[in-house]
Write a protein that holds these residues in place. Structure first.
Motif, PDB file in Angstrom:
ATOM      1  N   VAL A  32       0.960  -1.257   0.388  1.00 42.21           N
ATOM      2  CA  VAL A  32       0.205   0.047  -0.024  1.00 42.21           C
ATOM      3  C   VAL A  32       0.827   1.267   0.071  1.00 42.21           C
ATOM      4  O   VAL A  32       0.810   2.217  -0.709  1.00 42.21           O
ATOM      5  N   LEU A 233     -12.552   3.837   0.814  1.00 41.73           N
ATOM      6  CA  LEU A 233     -11.916   2.483   0.629  1.00 41.73           C
ATOM      7  C   LEU A 233     -12.897   1.201   0.331  1.00 41.73           C
ATOM      8  O   LEU A 233     -12.430   0.443  -0.649  1.00 41.73           O
ATOM      9  N   GLU A 257      -7.268   3.567  -7.279  1.00 47.21           N
ATOM     10  CA  GLU A 257      -6.447   2.698  -6.404  1.00 47.21           C
ATOM     11  C   GLU A 257      -5.406   3.440  -5.632  1.00 47.21           C
ATOM     12  O   GLU A 257      -4.984   3.413  -4.398  1.00 47.21           O
ATOM     13  N   LYS A 260      -6.436   5.620  -2.945  1.00 45.19           N
ATOM     14  CA  LYS A 260      -7.084   5.011  -1.896  1.00 45.19           C
ATOM     15  C   LYS A 260      -5.779   4.651  -0.887  1.00 45.19           C
ATOM     16  O   LYS A 260      -5.852   4.728   0.340  1.00 45.19           O
ATOM     17  N   MET A 261      -4.789   4.139  -1.690  1.00 46.41           N
ATOM     18  CA  MET A 261      -3.635   3.731  -0.768  1.00 46.41           C
ATOM     19  C   MET A 261      -2.855   5.088  -0.166  1.00 46.41           C
ATOM     20  O   MET A 261      -2.454   4.914   0.902  1.00 46.41           O
ATOM     21  N   VAL A 264      -4.847   5.530   2.912  1.00 43.23           N
ATOM     22  CA  VAL A 264      -4.546   4.577   4.222  1.00 43.23           C
ATOM     23  C   VAL A 264      -3.123   4.886   4.654  1.00 43.23           C
ATOM     24  O   VAL A 264      -3.104   5.042   5.940  1.00 43.23           O
TER      25      VAL A 264
ATOM     26  N   VAL B 145     -11.133  -0.076   9.948  1.00 42.68           N
ATOM     27  CA  VAL B 145     -11.399   0.586   8.669  1.00 42.68           C
ATOM     28  C   VAL B 145     -10.108   0.394   7.782  1.00 42.68           C
ATOM     29  O   VAL B 145     -10.394  -0.047   6.428  1.00 42.68           O
ATOM     30  N   ILE B 146      -8.957   0.695   8.466  1.00 39.22           N
ATOM     31  CA  ILE B 146      -7.762   0.404   7.241  1.00 39.22           C
ATOM     32  C   ILE B 146      -7.367  -1.158   7.188  1.00 39.22           C
ATOM     33  O   ILE B 146      -7.142  -1.365   5.895  1.00 39.22           O
ATOM     34  N   ALA B 148     -10.004  -3.462   6.931  1.00 36.80           N
ATOM     35  CA  ALA B 148     -10.859  -3.679   5.812  1.00 36.80           C
ATOM     36  C   ALA B 148     -10.481  -3.142   4.509  1.00 36.80           C
ATOM     37  O   ALA B 148     -10.649  -3.621   3.390  1.00 36.80           O
ATOM     38  N   GLY B 149     -10.011  -1.834   4.580  1.00 39.98           N
ATOM     39  CA  GLY B 149      -9.752  -1.180   3.245  1.00 39.98           C
ATOM     40  C   GLY B 149      -8.481  -1.815   2.644  1.00 39.98           C
ATOM     41  O   GLY B 149      -8.559  -2.000   1.199  1.00 39.98           O
ATOM     42  N   ILE B 150      -7.303  -2.317   3.197  1.00 36.57           N
ATOM     43  CA  ILE B 150      -6.385  -2.913   2.575  1.00 36.57           C
ATOM     44  C   ILE B 150      -6.874  -4.289   1.868  1.00 36.57           C
ATOM     45  O   ILE B 150      -6.383  -4.809   0.991  1.00 36.57           O
ATOM     46  N   PHE B 152      -9.870  -4.991   0.786  1.00 35.80           N
ATOM     47  CA  PHE B 152     -10.468  -4.748  -0.272  1.00 35.80           C
ATOM     48  C   PHE B 152      -9.538  -4.255  -1.559  1.00 35.80           C
ATOM     49  O   PHE B 152      -9.657  -4.743  -2.450  1.00 35.80           O
ATOM     50  N   LEU B 153      -8.302  -3.526  -1.043  1.00 36.51           N
ATOM     51  CA  LEU B 153      -7.730  -3.265  -2.184  1.00 36.51           C
ATOM     52  C   LEU B 153      -6.942  -4.452  -2.805  1.00 36.51           C
ATOM     53  O   LEU B 153      -6.338  -4.492  -4.006  1.00 36.51           O
ATOM     54  N   LEU B 154      -6.741  -5.368  -1.751  1.00 38.96           N
ATOM     55  CA  LEU B 154      -5.630  -6.592  -2.153  1.00 38.96           C
ATOM     56  C   LEU B 154      -6.459  -7.499  -2.902  1.00 38.96           C
ATOM     57  O   LEU B 154      -6.018  -8.209  -4.025  1.00 38.96           O
ATOM     58  N   LYS B 159      -9.561  -4.994  -9.354  1.00 43.46           N
ATOM     59  CA  LYS B 159      -8.355  -4.302  -9.468  1.00 43.46           C
ATOM     60  C   LYS B 159      -7.417  -4.803  -8.521  1.00 43.46           C
ATOM     61  O   LYS B 159      -6.204  -4.560  -8.478  1.00 43.46           O
TER      62      LYS B 159
END
Lengths: 293, 323
Positions: A32, A233, A257, A260-261, A264, B145-146, B148-150, B152-154, B159
């Motif tokens: 990230v 997110l 993306e 968003k990162m 974070v 939140v972070i 869960a966010g990570i 989702f990103l992974l 994407k």
């Protein structure tokens, strides 16, 4: 001492296994972090496969910090983490100190009162109605006052104060010090490690405030960081409600993306900054009153 | 009054009281205690208002609460809300989901900190140990939140880097996030990633208290490192493990609101809905205050019994317990 072959195999395996656990822990954060600095074009071209970016850029951060929603939310969270932590520490330490004085009448009843709140919770709705009736909805104080102190921390801190040798305090009293004087000049300075640990726990809790904000803050302008983050997110394709990041993206060339990162990273940064300084204290803080006291 | 001041004397500060007359010392003590009462006053007020007033608010579970009439005026309905809840299909689903998530955590997450502590304890290099510890403690401080966010990103299907990797390796994409089949396990893995390292603190402290002579003796008997861990360390911390396990059982109804709330989505709501999210949805979002308070009260009451029971059990096994 000479190590046997078996010992050496064991050691090596152990080192490798723990190293891998550390990598599993850190890699998502590293990924990230790195992508947030990656040039948007490079990110799209490499389809996200980035171990180390060729072109570093602050574009995502610049854009993010230029939005008022993000800036506002950061201010709210900074306020919570500083003012909230200070108030919580003062109230917790004062109460714990008072309760650690054995001559205080009614101290058993108050301890019992705290204990009951640890065992039984009235659930979600009655506290919500209380906060509403107090007129705190949409006020930033609704995120501080209802969580001002914690029964656990009062009890843990009291047991820490109990462990300070009585002789120290008695000698101060003989020298003419008052209770308040003993508290400020003897007990608090001796408790700095505990205060640091609890301060860290409170600060992290305030910085991570999410659920109470979902409950109590409807006004988007007063949202703390975690709520804005959630909206950015949590993927709009899987979550009801739109993704703020996707909307932001429409007129920008930055991929959602990387943005968003970057969000974070910004939300994690304060924790990473205080972490190394307070780390040596928190294990002590946790152990203060746990299972074996 | 005289008896009281005598008790006060025995418990009070003898050095001072010996110098002054009894009455003076009582007055002096009262005056000094005023400061102490002043110190604890904000805390006491906090507990009264924010912990005890809501406990009284529970009565709306037995009413048809209307915000316009308030607690005093709303009509009483007895156990009607409870009856409605228990005869409802939702009850079974919520109970199943709560138990499934809790039990998976108990089976897969609970042993991790123990194993991790045993491994950390066997490291010879203090520096390396400190580094690993610093790293594995860290996720505990990140918000859900972070995390869960990570996640989702992974893992996102369009994407996410994991699905990109699957595709480039010639496999089809997998919908991690909107799949009922793996939702519980996803929560367990997230929880393990976040808290396993943090959980080692208590076990490492227990290990630090093990008598070194036991290791010497085991070494004399020719025990390898692995056997020492198995036959010395593990039995030595067994009581801590048992107590923590029992206390964890006491909290089996609590699955952690934020994690489920954040990871939940329309596709997995059947397996994701737990008591806390249900209360939020019906109470806060739909305004069914009385019914959702009844649901919350049911959960709290069961939780209370379980915690008390778990603590009793822990004490019976010769440990101090917690309360």
């Amino acid at each position: 001492m000479k190590l046997s072959l078996g010992d050496r195999i064991f050691d090596t395996t152990n080192i490798i296994v723990l190293g891998m656990i550390a990598i599993i822990t850190l890699y998502p954060l590293y990924y990230v972090f790195v992508v947030s600095f990656t040039d948007p074009a490079e990110y799209i071209q490499k389809q996200g496969f980035i171990l180390f970016p060729e072109n570093w850029t602050l574009a995502s951060y610049k854009y993010l910090l230029s939005t008022s929603a993000f800036k506002n939310a950061t201010m709210v969270s900074v306020f919570l983490a500083t003012v909230g932590t200070a108030l919580s520490l003062v109230v917790t330490a004062a109460m714990a100190y008072g309760l650690s004085r054995k001559r205080l009448q009614g101290r058993r009843i108050i301890m019992l009162m705290i204990l009951i709140t640890l065992l039984f919770s009235p659930g979600l709705i009655p506290p919500y109605l209380l906060v509403r009736d107090l007129g705190l909805i949409n006020s930033i104080w609704s995120l501080i006052i209802p969580v001002l102190t914690s029964g656990w921390y009062v009890i843990l801190m009291k047991s820490f104060f109990d462990s300070i040798p009585v002789e120290l305090e008695e000698s101060a009293v003989i020298d003419g010090s008052t209770d308040i004087g003993v508290f400020f000049r003897i007990v608090l300075p001796l408790s700095l490690p505990a205060l640091a640990a609890f301060g860290l726990f409170y600060a992290v809790a305030y910085w991570n405030t999410f659920f109470h904000a979902v409950l109590y803050i409807n006004d988007h302008a007063k949202w703390p960081l975690q709520l804005v983050l959630r909206n950015m997110l949590i993927d709009s394709s899987t979550q009801a409600g739109g993704s703020a990041a996707a909307e932001m993206m429409s007129e920008q060339n930055i991929p959602a993306e990387t943005l968003k990162m970057a969000a974070v990273v910004i939300a994690t940064l304060p924790i990473l900054c205080v972490y190394p300084f307070l780390q040596k204290h928190f294990a002590k803080g946790v152990m203060l009153g746990s299972v074996k006291g | 009054m005289a008896a009281q001041s005598e008790i006060r004397l025995r418990n009070g500060n003898l050095v001072k009281t010996a110098q002054n007359s009894r009455w003076k010392s009582v007055l002096h003590g009262l005056r000094r205690d005023k400061f102490l009462y002043l110190l604890i006053a904000p805390g006491v007020l906090f507990f009264l208002i924010f912990k005890y007033v809501p406990m009284w608010g529970i009565v709306i579970a037995f009413q048809d609460y209307s915000p316009y009439m308030g607690v005093m005026e709303s009509p009483w309905v007895g156990f009607e809300h409870f009856a409605r809840f228990f005869s409802n299909q939702d009850f079974f689903l919520l109970f199943r989901n709560t138990m499934a998530i809790s039990l998976l955590n108990l089976i897969f997450f609970f042993p991790l900190p123990i194993v991790l502590s045993l491994l950390l304890n066997e490291l010879r290099s203090e520096v390396y140990k400190k580094w690993i510890q610093s790293i594995v403690y860290l996720p505990h401080f990140l918000s859900w939140v972070i995390i869960a966010g990570i996640t989702f990103l992974l893992l996102s299907q369009s994407k996410g880097i994991v699905n990109q990797a699957l595709v480039s390796l010639g496999y089809p994409k997998y919908d991690f996030l909107t799949n009922e089949n793996n939702f519980w396990m996803l929560l367990t893995i997230q929880n393990s990633w976040k808290e396993a390292g943090w959980g080692t603190i208590i076990f490492l402290a227990a290990i630090a208290g093990v008598d070194p002579q036991l290791y010497e003796a085991a070494k004399m008997d020719g025990a390898s490192r692995l056997r020492q861990a198995w036959h010395v360390t593990l039995p030595a911390i067994r009581s801590v493990i048992v107590v923590l396990f029992i206390l964890r059982l006491g909290h089996i109804m609590d699955v952690g609101f934020e994690q489920v709330f954040l990871m939940m989505n329309g596709a997995v709501s059947n397996v994701a809905d737990v008591f806390e999210t249900y209360v939020y949805r019906l109470g806060i979002q739909q305004g069914q205050f009385s019914f959702s308070t009844a649901v919350g009260l049911f959960k709290s009451a069961v939780g209370f019994i379980l915690v008390i029971g778990a603590n009793k059990l822990a004490k019976k096994l010769g440990e101090e317990g917690v309360y």
